[in-house]
Design a protein around this motif. Sequence first.
Motif, PDB file in Angstrom:
ATOM      1  N   LYS A  40      12.378  56.081  38.320  1.00  0.00           N
ATOM      2  CA  LYS A  40      11.679  55.933  39.597  1.00  0.00           C
ATOM      3  C   LYS A  40      10.965  57.248  39.945  1.00  0.00           C
ATOM      4  O   LYS A  40       9.805  57.241  40.373  1.00  0.00           O
ATOM      5  CB  LYS A  40      12.699  55.570  40.684  1.00  0.00           C
ATOM      6  CG  LYS A  40      12.144  55.408  42.065  1.00  0.00           C
ATOM      7  CD  LYS A  40      13.288  55.018  43.003  1.00  0.00           C
ATOM      8  CE  LYS A  40      12.925  55.173  44.442  1.00  0.00           C
ATOM      9  NZ  LYS A  40      14.065  54.909  45.327  1.00  0.00           N
ATOM     10  N   VAL A  44       6.835  57.926  40.287  1.00  0.00           N
ATOM     11  CA  VAL A  44       6.195  58.563  41.447  1.00  0.00           C
ATOM     12  C   VAL A  44       5.381  59.769  40.994  1.00  0.00           C
ATOM     13  O   VAL A  44       4.269  59.994  41.466  1.00  0.00           O
ATOM     14  CB  VAL A  44       7.248  58.970  42.500  1.00  0.00           C
ATOM     15  CG1 VAL A  44       6.626  59.834  43.586  1.00  0.00           C
ATOM     16  CG2 VAL A  44       7.895  57.741  43.110  1.00  0.00           C
ATOM     17  N   ARG A  47       2.201  58.184  39.133  1.00  0.00           N
ATOM     18  CA  ARG A  47       1.291  57.374  39.951  1.00  0.00           C
ATOM     19  C   ARG A  47       0.988  57.970  41.313  1.00  0.00           C
ATOM     20  O   ARG A  47       0.048  57.564  41.971  1.00  0.00           O
ATOM     21  CB  ARG A  47       1.882  55.975  40.155  1.00  0.00           C
ATOM     22  CG  ARG A  47       1.838  55.132  38.900  1.00  0.00           C
ATOM     23  CD  ARG A  47       2.311  53.748  39.192  1.00  0.00           C
ATOM     24  NE  ARG A  47       3.620  53.629  38.547  1.00  0.00           N
ATOM     25  CZ  ARG A  47       4.575  52.813  38.904  1.00  0.00           C
ATOM     26  NH1 ARG A  47       4.417  52.028  39.916  1.00  0.00           N
ATOM     27  NH2 ARG A  47       5.710  52.767  38.252  1.00  0.00           N
ATOM     28  N   PHE A  49       2.334  59.161  45.367  1.00  0.00           N
ATOM     29  CA  PHE A  49       3.057  58.543  46.477  1.00  0.00           C
ATOM     30  C   PHE A  49       2.282  57.365  47.044  1.00  0.00           C
ATOM     31  O   PHE A  49       1.057  57.360  47.051  1.00  0.00           O
ATOM     32  CB  PHE A  49       3.265  59.562  47.611  1.00  0.00           C
ATOM     33  CG  PHE A  49       4.061  60.753  47.188  1.00  0.00           C
ATOM     34  CD1 PHE A  49       5.431  60.679  47.102  1.00  0.00           C
ATOM     35  CD2 PHE A  49       3.436  61.954  46.886  1.00  0.00           C
ATOM     36  CE1 PHE A  49       6.176  61.773  46.720  1.00  0.00           C
ATOM     37  CE2 PHE A  49       4.164  63.055  46.502  1.00  0.00           C
ATOM     38  CZ  PHE A  49       5.547  62.969  46.420  1.00  0.00           C
ATOM     39  N   ARG A  50       3.041  56.373  47.532  1.00  0.00           N
ATOM     40  CA  ARG A  50       2.405  55.260  48.240  1.00  0.00           C
ATOM     41  C   ARG A  50       2.054  55.739  49.642  1.00  0.00           C
ATOM     42  O   ARG A  50       2.903  56.247  50.361  1.00  0.00           O
ATOM     43  CB  ARG A  50       3.350  54.061  48.354  1.00  0.00           C
ATOM     44  CG  ARG A  50       3.545  53.331  47.046  1.00  0.00           C
ATOM     45  CD  ARG A  50       4.446  52.119  47.217  1.00  0.00           C
ATOM     46  NE  ARG A  50       5.811  52.608  47.497  1.00  0.00           N
ATOM     47  CZ  ARG A  50       6.632  52.069  48.380  1.00  0.00           C
ATOM     48  NH1 ARG A  50       6.273  51.026  49.082  1.00  0.00           N
ATOM     49  NH2 ARG A  50       7.838  52.564  48.558  1.00  0.00           N
ATOM     50  N   THR A  51       0.820  55.593  50.020  1.00  0.00           N
ATOM     51  CA  THR A  51       0.396  56.017  51.355  1.00  0.00           C
ATOM     52  C   THR A  51      -0.184  54.870  52.177  1.00  0.00           C
ATOM     53  O   THR A  51      -0.480  55.044  53.348  1.00  0.00           O
ATOM     54  CB  THR A  51      -0.657  57.138  51.258  1.00  0.00           C
ATOM     55  OG1 THR A  51      -1.771  56.656  50.499  1.00  0.00           O
ATOM     56  CG2 THR A  51      -0.070  58.376  50.608  1.00  0.00           C
ATOM     57  N   GLU A  52      -0.336  53.715  51.586  1.00  0.00           N
ATOM     58  CA  GLU A  52      -0.963  52.590  52.267  1.00  0.00           C
ATOM     59  C   GLU A  52       0.038  51.548  52.746  1.00  0.00           C
ATOM     60  O   GLU A  52      -0.333  50.609  53.419  1.00  0.00           O
ATOM     61  CB  GLU A  52      -1.990  51.922  51.342  1.00  0.00           C
ATOM     62  CG  GLU A  52      -3.101  52.849  50.897  1.00  0.00           C
ATOM     63  CD  GLU A  52      -3.953  53.335  52.065  1.00  0.00           C
ATOM     64  OE1 GLU A  52      -4.223  52.545  52.987  1.00  0.00           O
ATOM     65  OE2 GLU A  52      -4.335  54.517  52.039  1.00  0.00           O
ATOM     66  N   SER A  53       1.307  51.679  52.382  1.00  0.00           N
ATOM     67  CA  SER A  53       2.278  50.645  52.750  1.00  0.00           C
ATOM     68  C   SER A  53       2.906  50.946  54.108  1.00  0.00           C
ATOM     69  O   SER A  53       2.623  51.966  54.736  1.00  0.00           O
ATOM     70  CB  SER A  53       3.357  50.548  51.673  1.00  0.00           C
ATOM     71  OG  SER A  53       4.048  51.770  51.578  1.00  0.00           O
ATOM     72  N   GLU A  54       3.785  50.049  54.527  1.00  0.00           N
ATOM     73  CA  GLU A  54       4.450  50.191  55.817  1.00  0.00           C
ATOM     74  C   GLU A  54       5.381  51.403  55.802  1.00  0.00           C
ATOM     75  O   GLU A  54       6.036  51.698  54.806  1.00  0.00           O
ATOM     76  CB  GLU A  54       5.267  48.915  56.095  1.00  0.00           C
ATOM     77  CG  GLU A  54       5.885  48.883  57.457  1.00  0.00           C
ATOM     78  CD  GLU A  54       6.586  47.551  57.721  1.00  0.00           C
ATOM     79  OE1 GLU A  54       7.607  47.578  58.413  1.00  0.00           O
ATOM     80  OE2 GLU A  54       6.106  46.519  57.225  1.00  0.00           O
TER      81      GLU A  54
END
Length: 96
Positions: A40, A44, A47, A49-54
């Motif tokens: 995991k 990260v 790819r 960090f996720r910045t568009e999710s909740e």
Amino acid sequence: MEETDWDAYGTGNYEKCADCMVHSGYEATAVMDSVKNPLKAAAVALRGFRTESEMAPDILLDRQRPATYVFSRHVEEAMARLKGGDEPTQSVSRSG
């Protein structure tokens, strides 16, 4: 340290912790998760960090215990000891 009820502190538990801005505990949690889940962590890293999710929900602050301010009491007790002529518990060496 062993006698402190650490569950009584932290964001949402104690008023002074709500806006502390010290990240102790948060970085350690991220490191522990990275060690437990290395794939995991690698995903990260590759790819990003996720910045568009909740976002994670805010921590509720309505049940935190009120802050206690003990600094003034400590100063008053120390001043009373000094005025009473009590010697400090630790000697201070003065080298010249």
